[in-house]
Scaffold this motif. Structure first.
Motif, PDB file in Angstrom:
ATOM      1  N   GLY A   1       0.797  -1.209   0.000  1.00  0.00           N
ATOM      2  CA  GLY A   1       0.000   0.000   0.000  1.00  0.00           C
ATOM      3  C   GLY A   1       0.835   1.266   0.000  1.00  0.00           C
ATOM      4  O   GLY A   1       2.069   1.213  -0.083  1.00  0.00           O
ATOM      5  N   SER A   2       0.135   2.407   0.092  1.00  0.00           N
ATOM      6  CA  SER A   2       0.794   3.711   0.034  1.00  0.00           C
ATOM      7  C   SER A   2       0.323   4.603   1.174  1.00  0.00           C
ATOM      8  O   SER A   2      -0.804   4.457   1.667  1.00  0.00           O
ATOM      9  N   LEU A   3       1.192   5.508   1.563  1.00  0.00           N
ATOM     10  CA  LEU A   3       0.865   6.564   2.520  1.00  0.00           C
ATOM     11  C   LEU A   3       1.615   7.817   2.114  1.00  0.00           C
ATOM     12  O   LEU A   3       2.686   7.737   1.508  1.00  0.00           O
ATOM     13  N   ARG A   4       1.057   8.960   2.490  1.00  0.00           N
ATOM     14  CA  ARG A   4       1.735  10.227   2.260  1.00  0.00           C
ATOM     15  C   ARG A   4       1.871  10.953   3.590  1.00  0.00           C
ATOM     16  O   ARG A   4       0.867  11.277   4.231  1.00  0.00           O
ATOM     17  N   LEU A   5       3.100  11.212   3.984  1.00  0.00           N
ATOM     18  CA  LEU A   5       3.372  11.960   5.205  1.00  0.00           C
ATOM     19  C   LEU A   5       3.564  13.434   4.870  1.00  0.00           C
ATOM     20  O   LEU A   5       4.106  13.771   3.813  1.00  0.00           O
ATOM     21  N   SER A   6       3.131  14.278   5.784  1.00  0.00           N
ATOM     22  CA  SER A   6       3.342  15.717   5.653  1.00  0.00           C
ATOM     23  C   SER A   6       3.991  16.238   6.921  1.00  0.00           C
ATOM     24  O   SER A   6       3.782  15.697   8.011  1.00  0.00           O
ATOM     25  N   CYS A   7       4.750  17.308   6.773  1.00  0.00           N
ATOM     26  CA  CYS A   7       5.368  17.962   7.928  1.00  0.00           C
ATOM     27  C   CYS A   7       5.361  19.456   7.666  1.00  0.00           C
ATOM     28  O   CYS A   7       5.990  19.920   6.713  1.00  0.00           O
ATOM     29  N   ALA A   8       4.665  20.184   8.512  1.00  0.00           N
ATOM     30  CA  ALA A   8       4.562  21.632   8.370  1.00  0.00           C
ATOM     31  C   ALA A   8       5.385  22.322   9.445  1.00  0.00           C
ATOM     32  O   ALA A   8       5.267  22.007  10.637  1.00  0.00           O
TER      33      ALA A   8
ATOM     34  N   LEU B   1       6.414  13.178   2.166  1.00  0.00           N
ATOM     35  CA  LEU B   1       7.055  11.908   1.839  1.00  0.00           C
ATOM     36  C   LEU B   1       5.975  10.980   1.293  1.00  0.00           C
ATOM     37  O   LEU B   1       5.108  10.530   2.052  1.00  0.00           O
ATOM     38  N   GLN B   2       6.018  10.755  -0.008  1.00  0.00           N
ATOM     39  CA  GLN B   2       5.099   9.810  -0.629  1.00  0.00           C
ATOM     40  C   GLN B   2       5.742   8.434  -0.565  1.00  0.00           C
ATOM     41  O   GLN B   2       6.838   8.226  -1.086  1.00  0.00           O
TER      42      GLN B   2
ATOM     43  N   VAL C   1       8.563   4.760  13.506  1.00  0.00           N
ATOM     44  CA  VAL C   1       8.141   6.139  13.765  1.00  0.00           C
ATOM     45  C   VAL C   1       8.936   7.026  12.817  1.00  0.00           C
ATOM     46  O   VAL C   1      10.168   6.951  12.786  1.00  0.00           O
ATOM     47  N   TYR C   2       8.236   7.827  12.062  1.00  0.00           N
ATOM     48  CA  TYR C   2       8.869   8.700  11.078  1.00  0.00           C
ATOM     49  C   TYR C   2       8.947  10.117  11.637  1.00  0.00           C
ATOM     50  O   TYR C   2       7.936  10.676  12.086  1.00  0.00           O
ATOM     51  N   TYR C   3      10.147  10.673  11.585  1.00  0.00           N
ATOM     52  CA  TYR C   3      10.402  12.004  12.129  1.00  0.00           C
ATOM     53  C   TYR C   3      10.772  12.976  11.021  1.00  0.00           C
ATOM     54  O   TYR C   3      11.575  12.663  10.134  1.00  0.00           O
TER      55      TYR C   3
ATOM     56  N   LEU D   1       3.657   7.517  13.574  1.00  0.00           N
ATOM     57  CA  LEU D   1       3.861   6.082  13.457  1.00  0.00           C
ATOM     58  C   LEU D   1       3.285   5.540  12.154  1.00  0.00           C
ATOM     59  O   LEU D   1       2.126   5.807  11.819  1.00  0.00           O
ATOM     60  N   VAL D   2       4.104   4.790  11.448  1.00  0.00           N
ATOM     61  CA  VAL D   2       3.684   4.070  10.245  1.00  0.00           C
ATOM     62  C   VAL D   2       3.811   2.581  10.534  1.00  0.00           C
ATOM     63  O   VAL D   2       4.896   2.113  10.884  1.00  0.00           O
ATOM     64  N   THR D   3       2.714   1.872  10.386  1.00  0.00           N
ATOM     65  CA  THR D   3       2.706   0.426  10.603  1.00  0.00           C
ATOM     66  C   THR D   3       2.262  -0.262   9.326  1.00  0.00           C
ATOM     67  O   THR D   3       1.181   0.029   8.804  1.00  0.00           O
TER      68      THR D   3
END
Length: 120
Positions: A16-23, A80-81, A92-94, A115-117
């Motif tokens: 699968g896919s996830l997109r993380l954002s950081c502002a 982060l795609q 855990v993504y920082y 957290l990405v599982t």
């Protein structure tokens, strides 16, 4: 002060896919490099990807061709795609950023992590 706030983590099945954002917000004149790091369970924190202010990117070998880092300068946001996710991407993504405050020097900041599982 500067705050980095991550979002977008969660549970996803393998493949699968996830997109993380950081502002980034706060006292910001400019942002130099931004990046993503991760810490898998019971392991050390490791670099995932970085992007310079000019858009130059770098990736860990383990995520090349699957992850894409990008940034929106106007929004002080890095993304982060993550595609083709594997169980070993569980961590855990920082978010990390080198931020220059008005009249100051660049300083390294970290988010609190998301957290990405990856599991079926």
């Amino acid at each position: 002060q500067v705050q980095l706030v991550e979002s977008g983590g969660g549970l996803v099945q393998p493949g699968g896919s996830l997109r993380l954002s950081c502002a980034a917000s706060g006292s910001i004149f400019s942002i130099k490099a931004m990046g993503w790091y991760r810490q898998p369970p019971e392991k050390e924190r490791e670099l995932v990807a970085t992007i310079s202010s000019g858009g130059i990117t770098a990736y860990a070998d383990s995520v090349k061709s699957r992850f894409t880092i990008s940034r929106d300068g106007a929004k002080n946001t890095v993304y982060l795609q993550m595609n083709s996710l594997k169980p070993e991407d569980t961590a855990v993504y920082y978010c990390n950023a080198v931020v220059v405050p008005p009249g100051g020097y660049g300083r390294n900041y970290w988010g609190k992590g998301t957290l990405v599982t990856v599991s079926s």
